[in-house]
Write an enzyme that holds these catalytic residues in place. Structure first.
Site, PDB file in Angstrom:
ATOM      1  N   LYS A  43      12.010   2.185  -1.429  1.00 14.77           N
ATOM      2  CA  LYS A  43      10.856   1.986  -2.289  1.00 14.77           C
ATOM      3  C   LYS A  43      11.111   2.692  -3.609  1.00 14.77           C
ATOM      4  O   LYS A  43      11.322   3.903  -3.652  1.00 14.77           O
ATOM      5  CB  LYS A  43       9.604   2.550  -1.615  1.00 14.77           C
ATOM      6  CG  LYS A  43       8.367   2.445  -2.493  1.00 14.77           C
ATOM      7  CD  LYS A  43       7.110   2.824  -1.751  1.00 14.77           C
ATOM      8  CE  LYS A  43       5.911   2.750  -2.667  1.00 14.77           C
ATOM      9  NZ  LYS A  43       4.676   3.135  -1.977  1.00 14.77           N
ATOM     10  N   LYS A  72      11.092  -2.631  -1.805  1.00 18.13           N
ATOM     11  CA  LYS A  72       9.929  -2.791  -2.659  1.00 18.13           C
ATOM     12  C   LYS A  72      10.176  -2.156  -4.016  1.00 18.13           C
ATOM     13  O   LYS A  72      10.684  -1.048  -4.041  1.00 18.13           O
ATOM     14  CB  LYS A  72       8.763  -2.093  -1.957  1.00 18.13           C
ATOM     15  CG  LYS A  72       7.486  -2.083  -2.682  1.00 18.13           C
ATOM     16  CD  LYS A  72       6.465  -1.359  -1.861  1.00 18.13           C
ATOM     17  CE  LYS A  72       5.264  -1.169  -2.743  1.00 18.13           C
ATOM     18  NZ  LYS A  72       4.440  -0.107  -2.309  1.00 18.13           N
TER      19      LYS A  72
HETATM   20  C1  PBG Z   1       1.027   3.401  -1.530  1.00 28.42           C
HETATM   21  C2  PBG Z   1       1.480   2.030  -1.830  1.00 28.42           C
HETATM   22  C3  PBG Z   1       1.691   1.464  -3.094  1.00 28.42           C
HETATM   23  C4  PBG Z   1       1.946   0.115  -2.866  1.00 28.42           C
HETATM   24  C5  PBG Z   1       1.928  -0.093  -1.495  1.00 28.42           C
HETATM   25  N1  PBG Z   1       1.644   1.101  -0.865  1.00 28.42           N
HETATM   26  C6  PBG Z   1       1.572   2.033  -4.450  1.00 28.42           C
HETATM   27  C7  PBG Z   1       2.344   3.198  -4.876  1.00 28.42           C
HETATM   28  O1  PBG Z   1       3.332   3.601  -4.260  1.00 28.42           O
HETATM   29  O2  PBG Z   1       1.931   3.765  -5.888  1.00 28.42           O
HETATM   30  C8  PBG Z   1       2.167  -0.896  -3.955  1.00 28.42           C
HETATM   31  C9  PBG Z   1       1.875  -2.310  -3.596  1.00 28.42           C
HETATM   32  C10 PBG Z   1       1.721  -3.219  -4.752  1.00 28.42           C
HETATM   33  O3  PBG Z   1       1.969  -2.855  -5.925  1.00 28.42           O
HETATM   34  O4  PBG Z   1       1.352  -4.371  -4.497  1.00 28.42           O
HETATM   35  N2  PBG Z   1       1.905   4.353  -1.255  1.00 28.42           N
END
Ligand code: PBG
Length: 332
Positions: free
Chosen positions: A200, A255
């Site tokens: 991520k 992601k």
């Molecule tokens: C939380 C999380 C996030 C997303 C999914 N879980 C945001 C972040 O890490 O700030 C993002 C999903 C999206 O942008 O659609 N930890």
């Protein structure tokens, strides 16, 4: 691969007809590849639009049940739930995250009762519940790893107890998959799956999501770069995935999605594990912006964007287009 050259070989031959294009297509998107991320809010009969994500809403649980039933009827196998937490319930220690009666746990219980065939994935991270908007606990402005693990494992437990099928840690703390696996096993949830947000990245593409869960203001310009990955790295993504699989992840996720197709491809070809991508909020917003302007053809481009994930090696994809894509797949 050796093949005779032109004019014996003419790659355009199989492209002549719809049926022959269909016949030789290597990768396909089907409805069972789709995971639909949904936002839950408090209240009754309430549905509020997310401004930066046209067509996406936060649903109160009663309305969500009907949405999820529609998704199940279309054949979508799973949803991923995210809460918009009442700002009054956000604290430094994220105590609402471990409340067995929080909004997510309530939603899971009701959905499991009303639409039992739908797989439910719950995010494990503290950002919807912290006053500072970070995914872990903060000490002197730094997101601390090991103390955060305790809270995250507790959050996973209350979700598993509520009936969640898949725990999806998105916090990027080191060691969290193993820590959560142990906690789940010790509590008798050895069959609860883990889909780790393994690679991520600290991405600008999450902006609209933070708007949806109401954490934008909380983060106050702060970044998540001390725990989410640096966009310049590839080898590090493999190390993340290797560790998560060793710690007990059943499925791994990359992601954001489209800007990281190279990472997806490398991870799938290296590990051969169930691999997923999250087409995140910013990707959705970007595409919708162009659709609204009439600059891109909506149906064609949204399907093409999803097929790209299959071609790159994904077994499935989390997408805000899931319902729309499922309907389009039905109509062909
Ligand atoms: C939380 C999380 C996030 C997303 C999914 N879980 C945001 C972040 O890490 O700030 C993002 C999903 C999206 O942008 O659609 N930890």
């Amino acid at each position: 691969m050796s093949q005779p050259s032109y004019p014996t070989t003419r790659l355009r031959r199989t492209r002549q007809f719809g049926w022959s294009r269909n016949l030789v297509r290597e990768h396909e998107l089907t409805v069972t590849d789709l995971i639909w991320p949904v936002f839950v809010k408090t209240g009754q009969s309430e549905k509020t639009p997310v401004d930066s994500m046209p067509g996406v809403f936060r649903w109160s649980i009663d309305l969500l049940v009907d949405q999820v039933q529609q998704a199940a009827d279309l054949g979508i196998p799973a949803i991923a739930l995210f809460p918009e937490t009442d700002p009054a319930k956000k604290t430094d220690d994220a105590r609402e995250a471990v409340n067995p009666n929080n909004l997510i746990c309530q939603a899971v219980r009701i959905l499991k009762q009303e639409v039992p065939e739908m797989g439910i994935i719950c995010d494990v991270a503290l950002d919807p519940y912290t006053s500072h908007g970070h995914d872990g606990l903060c000490v002197d402005g730094y997101v601390v790893n090991d103390q955060s693990l305790e809270v995250l494992a507790q959050q996973a437990l209350v979700q598993a107890e509520a009936g969640c099928d898949v725990i999806a840690p998105s916090d990027m703390m080191d060691g969290r998959v193993g820590f959560i696996r142990k906690a789940l096993d010790a509590a008798g949830f050895e069959n609860t799956m883990i889909m780790s947000y393994a690679a991520k990245y600290a991405s600008g593409f999450y902006g609209p999501f933070r708007d949806a869960i109401g954490s934008t203001g909380n983060l106050a310009g702060g970044s998540k770069k001390t725990y989410q990955m640096d966009s310049g790295n590839t080898d590090e993504a493999l190390r993340e995935v290797e560790l998560d699989l060793a710690e007990g992840a059943d499925m791994v996720m990359i992601k954001p999605g489209m800007p990281y197709l190279d990472i997806i491809h490398r991870i799938k070809s290296t590990f051969g594990a169930p691999t997923f991508a999250y087409q995140v909020s910013g990707e959705y917003a970007m595409l919708c912006g162009a659709f609204e302007k009439g600059w891109l053809d909506r149906d064609q481009v949204l399907m093409e964007s999803l097929l790209a994930f299959r071609r790159a090696g994904c077994d499935g994809v989390l997408t805000y287009f899931a319902m729309e894509a499922a309907r389009l797949l039905r109509s062909v």
